[in-house]
Write a protein that holds these residues in place. Sequence first.
Motif, mmCIF file in Angstrom:
data_model
loop_
_atom_site.group_PDB
_atom_site.id
_atom_site.type_symbol
_atom_site.label_atom_id
_atom_site.label_comp_id
_atom_site.label_asym_id
_atom_site.label_seq_id
_atom_site.Cartn_x
_atom_site.Cartn_y
_atom_site.Cartn_z
ATOM 1 N N SER A 58 0.832 -1.197 0.000
ATOM 2 C CA SER A 58 0.000 0.000 0.000
ATOM 3 C C SER A 58 0.869 1.249 0.000
ATOM 4 C CB SER A 58 -0.925 0.014 1.222
ATOM 5 O OG SER A 58 -0.176 0.177 2.404
ATOM 6 N N LEU A 59 0.289 2.366 -0.397
ATOM 7 C CA LEU A 59 1.033 3.621 -0.472
ATOM 8 C C LEU A 59 1.496 4.064 0.909
ATOM 9 C CD1 LEU A 59 2.124 5.945 -2.118
ATOM 10 C CD2 LEU A 59 -0.139 7.016 -2.020
ATOM 11 N N VAL A 60 0.637 3.949 1.914
ATOM 12 C CA VAL A 60 1.032 4.391 3.247
ATOM 13 C C VAL A 60 2.168 3.527 3.794
ATOM 14 C CG1 VAL A 60 -0.697 2.988 4.488
ATOM 15 C CG2 VAL A 60 0.194 5.088 5.516
ATOM 16 N N ASN A 61 2.164 2.230 3.510
ATOM 17 C CA ASN A 61 3.261 1.368 3.935
ATOM 18 C C ASN A 61 4.555 1.750 3.230
ATOM 19 O OD1 ASN A 61 2.100 -0.359 5.862
ATOM 20 N ND2 ASN A 61 1.205 -1.647 4.294
ATOM 21 N N THR A 62 4.448 2.065 1.945
ATOM 22 C CA THR A 62 5.624 2.457 1.173
ATOM 23 C C THR A 62 6.237 3.739 1.706
ATOM 24 O OG1 THR A 62 4.749 1.406 -0.832
ATOM 25 C CG2 THR A 62 6.450 3.081 -1.125
ATOM 26 N N VAL A 63 5.395 4.756 1.931
ATOM 27 C CA VAL A 63 5.885 6.031 2.449
ATOM 28 C C VAL A 63 6.482 5.850 3.838
ATOM 29 C CG1 VAL A 63 5.200 8.342 3.201
ATOM 30 C CG2 VAL A 63 4.326 7.413 1.055
ATOM 31 N N SER A 64 5.821 5.082 4.675
ATOM 32 C CA SER A 64 6.320 4.844 6.029
ATOM 33 C C SER A 64 7.696 4.186 5.996
ATOM 34 C CB SER A 64 5.336 3.959 6.805
ATOM 35 O OG SER A 64 4.089 4.608 6.946
ATOM 36 N N GLN A 65 7.864 3.221 5.111
ATOM 37 C CA GLN A 65 9.145 2.533 4.990
ATOM 38 C C GLN A 65 10.227 3.476 4.495
ATOM 39 O OE1 GLN A 65 9.497 -0.571 6.032
ATOM 40 N NE2 GLN A 65 11.693 -0.603 5.612
ATOM 41 N N MET A 66 9.882 4.345 3.558
ATOM 42 C CA MET A 66 10.854 5.305 3.033
ATOM 43 C C MET A 66 11.284 6.284 4.120
ATOM 44 S SD MET A 66 9.113 6.089 -0.696
ATOM 45 C CE MET A 66 10.402 7.208 -1.256
ATOM 46 N N LEU A 67 10.335 6.775 4.897
ATOM 47 C CA LEU A 67 10.665 7.699 5.977
ATOM 48 C C LEU A 67 11.573 7.037 7.006
ATOM 49 C CD1 LEU A 67 7.115 9.262 6.519
ATOM 50 C CD2 LEU A 67 9.136 10.490 5.684
ATOM 51 N N MET A 68 11.261 5.788 7.335
ATOM 52 C CA MET A 68 12.034 5.079 8.339
ATOM 53 C C MET A 68 13.452 4.793 7.851
ATOM 54 S SD MET A 68 10.955 1.606 10.429
ATOM 55 C CE MET A 68 9.302 2.260 10.594
ATOM 56 N N GLU A 69 13.554 4.317 6.615
ATOM 57 C CA GLU A 69 14.866 3.950 6.076
ATOM 58 C C GLU A 69 15.781 5.163 5.928
ATOM 59 O OE1 GLU A 69 14.099 1.925 2.447
ATOM 60 O OE2 GLU A 69 13.609 0.009 3.426
ATOM 61 N N LYS A 70 15.226 6.302 5.575
ATOM 62 C CA LYS A 70 16.024 7.506 5.359
ATOM 63 C C LYS A 70 16.112 8.387 6.602
ATOM 64 C CE LYS A 70 15.181 7.653 0.378
ATOM 65 N NZ LYS A 70 16.600 7.410 0.030
ATOM 66 N N ASN A 71 15.512 7.904 7.705
ATOM 67 C CA ASN A 71 15.572 8.629 8.980
ATOM 68 C C ASN A 71 15.037 10.052 8.831
ATOM 69 O OD1 ASN A 71 16.137 8.743 11.741
ATOM 70 N ND2 ASN A 71 18.157 9.649 11.388
ATOM 71 N N ILE A 72 13.873 10.170 8.195
ATOM 72 C CA ILE A 72 13.223 11.461 7.964
ATOM 73 C C ILE A 72 11.980 11.542 8.836
ATOM 74 C CG2 ILE A 72 12.024 12.904 6.273
ATOM 75 C CD1 ILE A 72 13.773 11.657 4.119
ATOM 76 N N THR A 73 11.815 12.659 9.530
ATOM 77 C CA THR A 73 10.639 12.845 10.378
ATOM 78 C C THR A 73 9.621 13.742 9.679
ATOM 79 O OG1 THR A 73 11.697 14.717 11.496
ATOM 80 C CG2 THR A 73 11.921 12.529 12.510
ATOM 81 N N ILE A 74 8.352 13.574 10.058
ATOM 82 C CA ILE A 74 7.275 14.323 9.416
ATOM 83 C C ILE A 74 6.239 14.736 10.455
ATOM 84 C CG2 ILE A 74 5.936 12.228 8.873
ATOM 85 C CD1 ILE A 74 5.098 13.620 6.242
ATOM 86 N N SER A 75 5.611 15.859 10.223
ATOM 87 C CA SER A 75 4.502 16.336 11.054
ATOM 88 C C SER A 75 3.428 16.876 10.121
ATOM 89 C CB SER A 75 4.971 17.422 12.023
ATOM 90 O OG SER A 75 5.549 18.508 11.320
ATOM 91 N N ALA A 76 2.235 17.117 10.658
ATOM 92 C CA ALA A 76 1.115 17.496 9.799
ATOM 93 C C ALA A 76 0.232 18.554 10.450
ATOM 94 C CB ALA A 76 0.277 16.266 9.454
ATOM 95 N N ALA A 77 -0.371 19.370 9.581
ATOM 96 C CA ALA A 77 -1.416 20.316 9.984
ATOM 97 C C ALA A 77 -2.594 20.075 9.055
ATOM 98 C CB ALA A 77 -0.915 21.757 9.873
ATOM 99 N N GLU A 78 -3.729 19.696 9.615
ATOM 100 C CA GLU A 78 -4.876 19.313 8.794
ATOM 101 C C GLU A 78 -6.089 20.179 9.090
ATOM 102 O OE1 GLU A 78 -5.432 14.992 8.145
ATOM 103 O OE2 GLU A 78 -3.995 14.773 9.802
ATOM 104 N N SER A 79 -6.774 20.530 8.026
ATOM 105 C CA SER A 79 -8.042 21.227 8.156
ATOM 106 C C SER A 79 -9.147 20.313 7.661
ATOM 107 C CB SER A 79 -8.023 22.549 7.380
ATOM 108 O OG SER A 79 -9.213 23.277 7.605
ATOM 109 N N LEU A 80 -9.403 20.278 6.355
ATOM 110 C CA LEU A 80 -10.535 19.498 5.839
ATOM 111 C C LEU A 80 -10.411 18.004 6.101
ATOM 112 C CD1 LEU A 80 -10.622 18.774 2.041
ATOM 113 C CD2 LEU A 80 -8.516 19.405 3.187
#
Length: 211
Positions: A58-80
């Motif tokens: 799945s796309l979310v699994n792929t992105v999660s794996q990429m973030l973990m492997e490259k040691n990149i952190t992410i945060s979010a601001a959501e409205s809608l």
Amino acid sequence: MNQTNPSIAPYAGDYEVTLRVTATGDNASECENLLEQTISEVLAIVGDYYYAEGDKNSLVNTVSQMLMEKNITISAAESLTGGLFQSRLVSVPGASHYFRGGIVSYDDVIKKDVLGVPESILNEYGAVSEECAMAMADQARRLFQSDIGISFTGVAGPEELEGEPPGTVWIGLSMGDGNVSAQKYRFMHGRTGNRERSVMQGLDMVKRMIK
């Protein structure tokens, strides 16, 4: 493309499509050669739309794996999206390694007083704007001290907002190098569909940025 052998079976999910390629032959080596040739042809057609294979593709699994492997952190601001992006991220085991946190700034007062979006941006451009999406993403990155900040603002529906029709969405990205940008999308789904499609598009934007 000849689908007699190997055969290609598509499976449509929620805004994702999985292809199962099956080959028959006299031995394993023959089957593997057939599969490799067909998969190469498929990848040449789908291009950047391909992102993973296997059981957890799945796309979310792929992105999660990429973030973990490259040691990149992410945060979010959501409205809608109302926290849907953050919920999707933490549904994957190990999210604590890359997800720093987020805020649901559904009301403009929260965008201004809690998230820190300048009041001048809200007054001049509105919440459904490139400027607001960029400010939200940048403030999220700064507040949570992450490498990437992502934002979602727009019109889920069913009524229009700030003169924009339902399905109008701005997704912002802020990187630690000072690069801040936003993309506008027009999704033609119902309220739930617009929110879900926004999350998928945001995940795709993060994937392409990391790549």
